[in-house]
Design a protein around this motif. Structure first.
Motif, short mmCIF file in Angstrom:
data_model
loop_
_atom_site.label_atom_id
_atom_site.label_comp_id
_atom_site.label_asym_id
_atom_site.label_seq_id
_atom_site.Cartn_x
_atom_site.Cartn_y
_atom_site.Cartn_z
N GLU A 16 0.45 3.45 13.59
CA GLU A 16 0.56 2.46 14.66
C GLU A 16 0.51 3.10 16.05
N ASN A 17 0.86 4.37 16.14
CA ASN A 17 0.84 5.05 17.44
C ASN A 17 -0.56 5.55 17.74
N ASP A 18 -1.06 5.23 18.92
CA ASP A 18 -2.37 5.70 19.36
C ASP A 18 -2.22 7.13 19.88
N ALA A 19 -2.63 8.07 19.08
CA ALA A 19 -2.52 9.49 19.45
C ALA A 19 -3.82 10.02 20.02
N SER A 20 -4.79 9.16 20.27
CA SER A 20 -6.12 9.62 20.67
C SER A 20 -6.14 10.38 21.99
N ALA A 21 -5.18 10.14 22.87
CA ALA A 21 -5.14 10.88 24.15
C ALA A 21 -4.94 12.36 23.92
N GLY A 22 -4.34 12.72 22.80
CA GLY A 22 -4.12 14.13 22.47
C GLY A 22 -5.27 14.78 21.74
N GLY A 23 -6.33 14.04 21.51
CA GLY A 23 -7.50 14.58 20.84
C GLY A 23 -7.39 14.56 19.33
N ALA A 61 -4.18 15.82 17.52
CA ALA A 61 -3.03 14.91 17.61
C ALA A 61 -3.19 13.74 16.64
N ILE A 62 -4.42 13.25 16.49
CA ILE A 62 -4.67 12.15 15.55
C ILE A 62 -4.39 12.63 14.13
N LYS A 63 -4.88 13.81 13.79
CA LYS A 63 -4.64 14.36 12.44
C LYS A 63 -3.14 14.53 12.19
N ALA A 64 -2.43 15.04 13.17
CA ALA A 64 -0.99 15.25 13.01
C ALA A 64 -0.27 13.92 12.78
#
Length: 128
Positions: free
Chosen positions: A39-46, A49-52
């Motif tokens: 649910e958290n948009d981690a895309s700003a971290g690249g 971050a998305i994989k994590a």
């Protein structure tokens, strides 16, 4: 704590993910698990971050359900989620949305795909 299953879906078909949650609710507990999504948009971290975030959410799950829509087969993130599930020994299944005709990502052809609202889905998740 209820058994959790990770729901993998293409963000272009986010409504299908909502339909999956409704399917779990509509089956009145016969699918013996709680659907879980990122649910958290981690895309700003690249990508790292998305994989994590995917790994954090999927890690404690007992299985993975791919919502097979019309564009799931082109999704690099569904492909990653399936690969991560393989590396962790997390069982997986595809469930074809009733309004879709697509398939799973090419790297995972041959993966079991069942029809929406089927006893086979209920039995598979129960076995996880």
């Amino acid at each position: 704590m209820a058994k959790r299953v990770f729901i993998s879906f293409n963000f272009q078909e986010k409504g299908y993910q909502n339909d999956m949650r409704n399917l779990f609710a509509g089956l009145g507990g016969r699918v013996e698990a709680t659907p879980t999504v990122v649910e958290n948009d981690a895309s700003a971290g690249g990508p790292s971050a998305i994989k994590a975030e995917i790994q954090r959410i999927m890690g404690p799950c007992r299985g993975l359900i791919v919502v097979v829509g019309d564009v799931a087969h082109n999704s690099p993130w569904i492909d990653y989620e399936l690969g991560y599930a393989n590396s962790q020994g997390i069982p997986k299944i595809g469930v074809r949305h009733p309004n879709a005709t697509g398939g799973v990502p090419n790297n995972h052809r041959g993966m079991k795909v069942v029809e929406w609202n089927s006893q086979e889905l209920i039995d598979t998740v129960r076995g996880w």
